[in-house]
Design a protein around this motif. Structure first.
Motif: not given
Lengths: 295, 317, 267
Positions: A236-243
């Protein structure tokens, strides 16, 4: 004489076109690797990002990309397996089936930004889950389902009918025949498709900007309890990915070395996608040899 | 009722009631119910996803007209886009989207067809060994990477060649050209391969040169397939968001030329949706843009079907 | 040119109550959509004998055979009655999986599973609930011996079945079927993809197997029918034309169409 000259000319032009296409790819790869790789270091791969400027390492983003990939696959493989079996085995040739196929076709042709917006609307706005790993994974599942389903259906249908008859003639149920007899034979094709789709999912950003979010809060990699807020596994945490990070750095980043950062991140992304492509081929061939017992 | 299904041994002894035995449900029947249940459920999930996607986006997208009472005509033809001031003319984005899509398709198609002819007619061997991987790699490169290269290479290049900021339709066209190239190429290859061999052989036997054969026989009979390929490419271009958004400049004004900042439906959506509040006019207006995207995607889909059907009819005759 | 024969002139043998029958069909008809592929087939199969179904390709013999264990379900419409132990197994309420366990089938092309030799045999047994290892091993040996394959593969049971030769694969398929201990074994041109030596082996196997099973075999090879079967049915364009003992069929066929077929004027 004239026809021959035209023929020669056409051949020359086509050869030039092909050279240009190959040249474009070579340039793309060379540009990314040459401008990016020198900035890739261990600290870059594992370090954390400065939340304000976007500068710094990509450790969290890299982890997020893999975590999202795994979650997406965990959700989408079983569903598309069931759907693929439905289409290959149970679907009759009638209007209902063609409607279902059209629906899958529509889903696969929807722009990923639309899929992402739908995920945003559903999870972030309606269900108030917020930007989170799980929202992102489900959005990616929507995006992944049609391709995977089609790939699985095609792989299953490609298995000879005589294998199905063999199973059924022994009194095995359709389901058992499909799972126990047909699936193992179709596995090389299915695995190749899964790994290729993994590459696509890994590089996808548009569907994630408003679902998994654009921030990568620093997580505590010593805490593997998915219930803890700081745990990397917390869905449930935000997760910016590499792309997404590459997009973010380029459009909104304030880092002075944005170009270097994104070149390096792009290089990592490209290498990962290349590895997926290569892995798909190798794994597929390996399984194919195992299944057909050819050495 | 604990009974194993494997009763071969028992059968030998109690062989009288065959009717009951051949009618009663066994493990296999239960498995089949279960299997049917599971696979129907899975396909149901997909159908539900598609249906709710269409429903939600449509209902959100028409709110601009039903709740905010903006006229559809004004939305489609208005050229002023300032939703927070109540001006929601979407024409700049619509024009932008169509412009980059058509431009990219026009540039990419000759390259794609040329490459496909090379792969099928000129050197199938090199085609398989060299070009197939090239196409697959081009497909595999993520769109943000295309966007980044557009930003790092194409935009500065345009800036130095034609002046201005470098952002604009032409830069977006360049980026999209490379992105749709593999899509169009691989589908064109498929349709060229589907041309019956004897068509080609007959033409060559009549003394036609290779180019005459390709241009008059092969390309002509593969036309529906190539058209489908181009439409797929256009659909991809129309829906591409990030790569375009990174190089087009995102100015919601009517594009006057190819080299000044413009915007597309997708670019406006990606930049805008996070900054607006759910239920307000600016937000609803963005959903209306999303609805246009959705409808266009359905349109491309239908177009492909129509062409496929026409092609089939032709073959049957 | 194919001569026209009357479908009214048939010579189909029936059996009185003293013969113990394994199966019987009454007015069995098969339709592939609008295509009427099998007309009113009335045949009875005596227990522990080999019955051969012969005829030219397209005569409907394979179609008929596949109806007997409901392998045509979902492919064709089958009407009429199929009696098996006084039960009409053509009824939709019948458990087709049970039927197929009692009435096994071997196909034209060898179709072993892409699994080991042992796994080919035990897979369906295990799926049916037989878990006992010793029992499974016993079945493997027994069925492979029954199919005359044991001596050739006993040291390589864990090798892939696909590494076997065509003839071995077909005998493995027979072994796989008899491991289920069926009553009836249906064989659909089991030797058409095999070389002569493998064919002899399979035929020897069948002659041995008829002691325990009722066998119905489709073949386009008249010599094969003459060598292995005791009853013989001749099919022509979707009709059963003649059914009698194999001796009679080949020495004294009753009706013109059979005579011409046996004499080799068509087919």
């Amino acid at each position: 004489m004239n026809a021959k000259r035209t023929d020669f000319l056409a051949t020359v032009i086509i050869n030039l076109i092909v050279a240009a296409v190959v040249g474009i790819l070579v340039f793309l790869l060379a540009y990314i690797l040459i401008s990016g790789l020198p900035h890739v270091s261990w600290t870059f791969l594992t370090g954390t990002t400065d939340a304000f400027s976007g500068a710094g390492g990509i450790g969290v983003q890299l982890f997020n990309s893999f975590y999202l990939l795994v979650l997406t696959m965990l959700i989408s493989i079983p569903i598309s397996l069931g759907a693929g079996i439905y289409l290959a085995e149970y679907a009759k040739d009638n209007w209902r089936t063609s409607l279902i196929r059209s629906a899958i076709e529509v889903l696969s042709s929807l722009p990923s930004v639309v899929v992402g917006l739908f995920g945003f609307l559903l999870f972030v706005v309606k269900f108030k889950i917020g930007f989170s790993v799980i929202s992102g994974a489900i959005a990616l599942t929507f995006f992944n389902l049609p391709l995977l389903t089609r790939n699985i259906e095609e792989s299953l249908s490609a298995v000879s009918r005589s294998q199905r008859e063999a199973g059924l003639s022994l009194g095995l149920s359709k389901w058992k025949t499909e799972i126990g007899i047909i699936l193992p034979v179709a596995l090389p094709g299915i695995v190749t498709g899964i790994v290729l789709s993994a590459g696509r999912v890994f590089g996808e950003a548009a569907a994630l900007i408003y679902t998994a979010g654009q921030s990568a809060p620093v997580t505590n990699f010593a805490d593997w309890n998915p219930m803890d807020a700081a745990s990397p596994l917390n869905p449930f945490r935000p997760a910016e990915t590499l792309a997404v990070h590459i997009w973010k750095v380029n459009t909104e980043g304030l880092a002075t070395n944005a170009a270097q950062l994104s070149a390096a991140a792009s290089a990592v992304l490209i290498i990962a996608v290349l590895l997926f492509n290569l892995g798909a081929r190798l794994l597929g061939n390996f399984l194919y040899r195992r299944v057909t017992a050819s050495k | 009722m604990e009974q194993t299904n494997f009763q071969l041994k028992q059968q030998k002894t109690q062989s009288n009631d065959w009717s009951a035995r051949l009618h009663h449900a066994t493990r296999a029947t239960r498995e089949d119910w279960l299997g049917k249940g599971i696979s129907y459920l899975c396909i149901g999930v997909i159908i539900l996803v598609v249906a709710s996607m269409l429903w939600f986006i449509t209902s959100k997208g028409i709110a601009t007209f039903t709740q905010n009472h903006v006229s559809l005509g004004k939305f489609l033809t208005g050229t002023d886009w300032a939703p927070d001031q109540g001006k929601i003319g979407a024409l700049p984005m619509i024009v932008g989207s169509f412009a980059v899509t058509f431009a990219a398709a026009i540039v990419a198609t000759p390259f794609a067809v040329g490459t496909a002819i090379f792969m099928t007619e000129i050197s199938p061997n090199k085609g398989r060994k060299l070009l197939q991987p090239v196409i697959e790699l081009l497909v595999g490169i993520p769109s943000v990477v295309y966007g980044f290269i557009g930003l790092a290479v194409v935009v500065p290049f345009m800036r130095s060649v034609v002046g201005g900021s470098g952002f604009g339709i032409i830069s977006a066209t360049f980026v999209l050209f490379v992105m749709v190239l593999p899509t169009i190429t691989s589908m064109t290859v498929d349709s060229l391969r589907a041309v019956p061999r004897h068509f080609k052989e007959a033409s060559l036997a009549l003394g036609a040169t290779r180019w005459q054969t390709v241009s008059r026989v092969i390309l002509r009979s593969a036309t529906p397939g190539i058209l489908t390929a181009v439409i797929f490419g256009m659909a991809r271009a129309f829906g591409e968001a990030l790569a375009v958004q990174m190089v087009i400049g995102n100015a919601a004004i009517m594009p006057k030329n190819l080299i000044s900042p413009a915007s597309t439906l997708t670019s406006q959506l990606t930049t805008g949706i996070g900054d607006t509040i759910d239920g307000t006019l600016p937000n609803n207006a963005l959903w209306s843009l999303a609805l246009i995207l959705l409808l266009m995607s359905l349109f491309f889909n239908a177009l492909v079907r129509v062409i496929a059907k026409r092609g089939q009819l032709k073959h049957e005759r | 040119m194919l001569k026209q024969y009357s479908f009214d002139e048939t010579a189909v043998q029936t059996f009185d109550d003293s013969t113990s029958l394994a199966m019987k069909t009454e007015n069995l008809q098969v339709f592939y959509g609008a295509n009427h592929a099998m007309h009113d087939a009335n045949l009875a199969f005596p227990k522990n004998q080999i019955t051969a179904l012969i005829g030219a390709s397209g005569s409907g013999k394979s179609t008929y055979l596949r109806s007997l264990n409901r392998m045509n379900d979902g492919i064709a419409t089958v009407t009429g009655k199929i009696w098996y132990h006084q039960v009409d197994i053509n009824e939709p309420t019948v458990n087709i999986y049970e039927i197929r366990r009692h009435i096994g089938m071997v196909f034209q092309r060898p179709n072993p599973f892409a699994k080991s030799i042992r796994e080919n045999i035990v897979y369906a047994l295990r799926a049916n609930g037989l878990k006992d290892k010793a029992e499974l091993e016993e079945r493997v040996e027994k069925s492979l011996r029954g199919a005359a394959l044991w001596d050739e593969v006993k040291d390589s049971l864990d090798k892939s079945a696909l590494s076997l030769s065509g003839g071995q694969q077909q005998r493995l398929c027979i072994a796989r079927s008899i491991a289920m201990e069926p009553d009836v074994l249906l064989l659909d041109e089991p030797c058409s993809a095999l070389d002569p030596i493998s064919t002899v082996k399979v035929e020897e196997t069948l002659l041995e197997l008829q002691k325990k099973y009722t066998i119905i075999i489709v073949t386009h090879n008249m010599q094969q029918a003459a060598r292995v079967s005791s009853q013989c049915a001749f099919f022509h364009l979707g009709h059963v034309m003649e059914y009698t003992s194999t001796g009679n069929m080949f020495s004294n066929p009753q009706i013109p169409v059979t005579q011409d077929y046996i004499a080799g004027s068509f087919g």
